[in-house]
Design a protein around this motif. Structure first.
Motif, PDB file in Angstrom:
ATOM      1  N   ARG A  12      34.426  72.484  10.906  1.00 35.89           N
ATOM      2  CA  ARG A  12      35.819  72.534  10.299  1.00 35.89           C
ATOM      3  C   ARG A  12      36.982  72.452  11.454  1.00 35.89           C
ATOM      4  N   PRO A  13      37.854  71.538  11.462  1.00 29.88           N
ATOM      5  CA  PRO A  13      38.888  71.236  12.482  1.00 29.88           C
ATOM      6  C   PRO A  13      39.534  72.728  12.681  1.00 29.88           C
ATOM      7  N   GLN A  14      39.752  73.226  13.969  1.00 28.36           N
ATOM      8  CA  GLN A  14      40.009  74.400  14.125  1.00 28.36           C
ATOM      9  C   GLN A  14      41.848  74.368  14.196  1.00 28.36           C
ATOM     10  N   ARG A  15      42.262  73.297  14.431  1.00 26.13           N
ATOM     11  CA  ARG A  15      43.644  73.307  13.984  1.00 26.13           C
ATOM     12  C   ARG A  15      43.901  72.315  13.135  1.00 26.13           C
ATOM     13  N   SER A  16      44.249  72.890  11.931  1.00 21.89           N
ATOM     14  CA  SER A  16      44.816  72.090  10.755  1.00 21.89           C
ATOM     15  C   SER A  16      45.783  72.933   9.721  1.00 21.89           C
ATOM     16  N   ASN A  17      46.676  72.083   9.441  1.00 20.75           N
ATOM     17  CA  ASN A  17      47.796  72.658   8.511  1.00 20.75           C
ATOM     18  C   ASN A  17      47.353  73.084   7.079  1.00 20.75           C
ATOM     19  N   HIS A  18      46.230  72.625   6.809  1.00 22.56           N
ATOM     20  CA  HIS A  18      45.366  72.865   5.501  1.00 22.56           C
ATOM     21  C   HIS A  18      44.743  74.406   5.498  1.00 22.56           C
ATOM     22  N   ARG A  19      44.928  74.856   4.369  1.00 22.84           N
ATOM     23  CA  ARG A  19      44.439  76.181   4.277  1.00 22.84           C
ATOM     24  C   ARG A  19      43.137  76.317   3.516  1.00 22.84           C
ATOM     25  N   GLU A  20      42.832  75.088   3.095  1.00 22.72           N
ATOM     26  CA  GLU A  20      41.570  74.985   1.878  1.00 22.72           C
ATOM     27  C   GLU A  20      40.285  74.968   2.851  1.00 22.72           C
TER      28      GLU A  20
END
Length: 213
Positions: free
Chosen positions: A190-198
């Motif tokens: 999973r990408p460590q930096r993402s605006n998505h919380r899913e």
């Protein structure tokens, strides 16, 4: 008219009952009035069985057909169109709670499926975490897609899940096998930096919540 005005049934229910009764009377080779006047429970049973043997019917379909016939013959009895006791002779099969739910795969099938995710590819790592959530907790695909990072309490080894928009939130213990698979996915895929919380995101940019499992 009777169903609409006296029983106050919906148009959908009326249409469904008319359809079933039309199917039933299509079996009759004689005048309907004469048929009703001389009908016996044994004759009715024979017609019912004959119809059911023409195809594979679920218990729900059989129940709907039997309930419709019983309602019709109650109506016919009250108006003197047939002998009394016909309606009560129609037995409606009992449906048990959850009996119509589809059965899931065997645990052996699940284990074989998990063996296909033992690699180090990002798709395998993500798939293993998803399959374990589905198999161990019986979650729906939509529930897995909607899991968010804040739903997991790693210190207490639990996670919470809201079953529906109006339903209560449930809390589950985080089984070690599932926890390890999730941690591996979160750290390595999973990408460590993402605006998505899913929790589960696509594997390629632009990263976004997955739509299908």
């Amino acid at each position: 008219d009777y169903m609409r005005k006296e029983k106050n049934l919906s148009e959908a229910t009326i249409d469904h009952r008319r359809y079933l009764l039309q199917k039933f009377f299509s079996q009759i080779k004689e005048d309907a009035g004469h048929f009703l006047a001389h009908l016996t429970p044994a004759h009715l049973d024979a017609l019912h069985i004959q119809k059911l043997r023409q195809g594979v019917y679920s218990r729900g379909t059989i129940k709907s057909r039997a309930a419709t016939l019983r309602a019709f013959f109650h109506y016919a009895e009250c108006r003197g169109l047939c002998r009394s006791g016909i309606a009560d002779s129609i037995q409606i099969p009992r449906l048990y709670k959850h009996e119509t739910l589809p059965s899931g795969p065997t645990w052996e099938d699940v284990q074989r499926l998990l063996k296909t995710t033992e690699g180090d590819r990002p798709s395998d790592i993500r798939a293993r975490a998803i399959i374990l959530l589905l198999a161990v907790y019986g979650l729906r695909a939509s529930e897995v897609r909607q899991l968010r990072l804040e739903d997991f309490d790693w210190a207490q080894e639990t996670f919470r899940l809201k079953r529906s928009k109006l339903g209560p939130t449930q809390q589950f213990p985080l089984v070690q096998t599932v926890g390890r698979a999730l941690v591996r996915y979160l750290k390595k895929v999973r990408p460590q930096r993402s605006n998505h919380r899913e929790v589960f995101l696509t594997l390629r940019a632009p990263f976004r919540p997955i739509k299908y499992l």
